[in-house]
Design a protein around this motif. Sequence first.
Motif, PDB file in Angstrom:
ATOM      1  N   GLN A   6       0.735  -1.334  -0.146  1.00  0.00           N
ATOM      2  CA  GLN A   6      -0.025  -0.058  -0.129  1.00  0.00           C
ATOM      3  C   GLN A   6       0.922   1.295   0.007  1.00  0.00           C
ATOM      4  N   ASN A  38       2.408   1.816  -3.584  1.00  0.00           N
ATOM      5  CA  ASN A  38       1.546   2.177  -4.320  1.00  0.00           C
ATOM      6  C   ASN A  38       1.336   3.832  -4.054  1.00  0.00           C
ATOM      7  N   TYR A  66      -7.464   8.175   3.503  1.00  0.00           N
ATOM      8  CA  TYR A  66      -7.586   7.021   3.937  1.00  0.00           C
ATOM      9  C   TYR A  66      -7.808   6.920   5.644  1.00  0.00           C
ATOM     10  N   ILE A 107     -13.665   2.729   1.116  1.00  0.00           N
ATOM     11  CA  ILE A 107     -12.044   2.069   1.379  1.00  0.00           C
ATOM     12  C   ILE A 107     -12.069   1.061   0.062  1.00  0.00           C
ATOM     13  N   SER A 108     -13.025   0.360  -0.074  1.00  0.00           N
ATOM     14  CA  SER A 108     -12.725  -0.543  -1.294  1.00  0.00           C
ATOM     15  C   SER A 108     -12.793   0.070  -2.642  1.00  0.00           C
ATOM     16  N   ARG A 141      -9.035   1.542  -2.867  1.00  0.00           N
ATOM     17  CA  ARG A 141      -8.178   0.495  -2.949  1.00  0.00           C
ATOM     18  C   ARG A 141      -8.112   0.058  -4.679  1.00  0.00           C
ATOM     19  N   GLN A 142      -9.526   0.030  -5.264  1.00  0.00           N
ATOM     20  CA  GLN A 142      -9.588  -0.489  -6.666  1.00  0.00           C
ATOM     21  C   GLN A 142      -8.888   0.515  -7.465  1.00  0.00           C
ATOM     22  N   GLN A 147      -6.365   2.528  -6.517  1.00  0.00           N
ATOM     23  CA  GLN A 147      -5.098   2.467  -6.375  1.00  0.00           C
ATOM     24  C   GLN A 147      -4.524   1.271  -7.403  1.00  0.00           C
TER      25      GLN A 147
END
Length: 302
Positions: free
Chosen positions: A89, A92, A106, A127-128, A131-132, A134
């Motif tokens: 994380q 990225n 975040y 949050i999902s 993440r997608q 990223q």
Amino acid sequence: MSNPFEGMGDDEKEYQKVVSDNVNKRMEGAMNDLKNKYSEGRGGDDMGDNGPTGDAYQKHQAMQKKRADTARQAKNASKKAEADMIKAQRENMASNNQDEESEDEYDDLLDELDADPEMEALRAKRISNMRQQQMDRAENIAKGHGTYRLITQDEFLDQVTTSKWVALHFFHKEFERCKIMDHHLQLIAPVHVECKFINIDAEKCPFFVQKLQVKTLPTLVIFCDGVVVDRLTGFQEMAVDPLEPDKWHTSRLQAWIASTGAIKFAMPTEEIRKEMEKMGITPRGTIWSTKHAHADEDEEFD
């Protein structure tokens, strides 16, 4: 061997004998209990090298060791997986200058209300999505997004068809307005990794110049899944002042590219601009400035 009761009276001898017999019976009972305990595998580790060695005890010890080893391995694996996830994380999020803002957002999400189930569900969804985003960002960067690059005719099809959105600038190295277009695209490319930004020398790709009917330079062609969706010929719609057609802010080109769907950008309103000025925020991009003379009109290319 001397008599332990020698020199004692009869009453004292009788008392001492009762005490001795009682102690001996207790010791014998304790030894029997200890023997039964370890024979059933219920012994402890407190006897060290003098501990029992019966089969049941050994099996019990082996099982306890196996459980401890399994628990330790699981704990170590969990720590490693967590460390790997955090490392990935961070890598990225360090890919460009926007990642620090993403990390702050975040953290803000994690600090939101946690008592309301609806808020929890909303937070989990956001949050999902982050993440997608990223993951999509990392995938795009791997395809060459985030930079403004020169390609050859042989690379044309591979570069145009392997990304969803592509902005391709046909240029001529001697045309001043092509340099102006390059200047603005170099500023836009690192900010909008959702689109690939590339350029190609029109003189060195006659097949695609003819195929796409490129007749005026500069020409910026926007592709979606390898299909042309729009093009900007010369500086159409860019100039603010007709007397200075080459002087316009990078945001005007951003707004035009965004109108095709290739990037996400909204031109700040006057009210927002004033608020930005109060906070000391300067819009990204510049207005082209050069001492070199420039053509009054776009260059025709044959």
